[in-house]
Design a protein around this motif. Sequence first.
Motif, mmCIF file in Angstrom:
data_model
loop_
_atom_site.group_PDB
_atom_site.id
_atom_site.type_symbol
_atom_site.label_atom_id
_atom_site.label_comp_id
_atom_site.label_asym_id
_atom_site.label_seq_id
_atom_site.Cartn_x
_atom_site.Cartn_y
_atom_site.Cartn_z
ATOM 1 N N THR A 40 0.852 -1.200 0.000
ATOM 2 C CA THR A 40 0.000 0.000 0.000
ATOM 3 C C THR A 40 0.882 1.242 0.000
ATOM 4 N N GLN A 61 -1.224 8.426 6.184
ATOM 5 C CA GLN A 61 -1.318 7.096 5.578
ATOM 6 C C GLN A 61 -0.369 6.114 6.253
ATOM 7 N N GLN A 94 -1.650 2.669 8.229
ATOM 8 C CA GLN A 94 -1.211 1.310 7.899
ATOM 9 C C GLN A 94 -0.609 0.620 9.116
ATOM 10 N N ARG A 135 -3.144 -0.856 11.582
ATOM 11 C CA ARG A 135 -3.809 -2.098 11.182
ATOM 12 C C ARG A 135 -3.018 -3.329 11.624
#
Length: 218
Positions: free
Chosen positions: A67, A74, A78, A81
């Motif tokens: 990604t 961003q 990430q 997660r």
Amino acid sequence: MTDLKKYGTVQRAVLGITFRELTPEIIKEKGFKNINDGIVVEEVSEGGAAMTAGVRPNDVIVAINGTAIHNKAQFMEQLSRLSPGDKASLTIVRDGSTRNFDVTLLNNQGSTRIVKAPTVEALGAKFAKVADDKLRALRLRSGVQVSEVTGDGRFKRAGIREGFIISDINNGRVSSPEDVEKIYDAIMKSDDTYDKVMFISGVYPTGKKMYYAVDLAD
């Protein structure tokens, strides 16, 4: 929410770096080539996940698990997660070339173990209700007695002895062992590390008033 229900606390994955969002000024300053945006690694923590994987200062992270990472938001999304123990693939630009690094993420204690939420047992004490006649004799409206100080807990380190009657914690009155637990839980769930302190007021059965500060931060 899943972490909170299962473990009582969020399992935060730590990469072990300090970083900046890449800007045109940084690109010019450092002479980066073949790159327009991403996350610049400033420092790598000794023994951390990134260092173990071979990540270096001035590397630019441009993707996590495929990604693309264009900015700090961003990047943080990430990471959020992932959990300690998870493996992640970092796409990094170094000296104008793109490379991939496999990283095993750690927790904030430097291991991959599940972090359990601390409980009131860490205080190293047991509590009991105080009889009304004893409260009246000591001129207290409410209180909870420290019935036992165990092990090397935080109460013992703060100097609190058995028999001490707690009248209030952080300016809030306490009248039951459950009150102590609720206050402890509220402090430990706070995101402010510097406010993780119990300021305790009370009196010993002899009538001697005492004030204690119990540090919960570490």
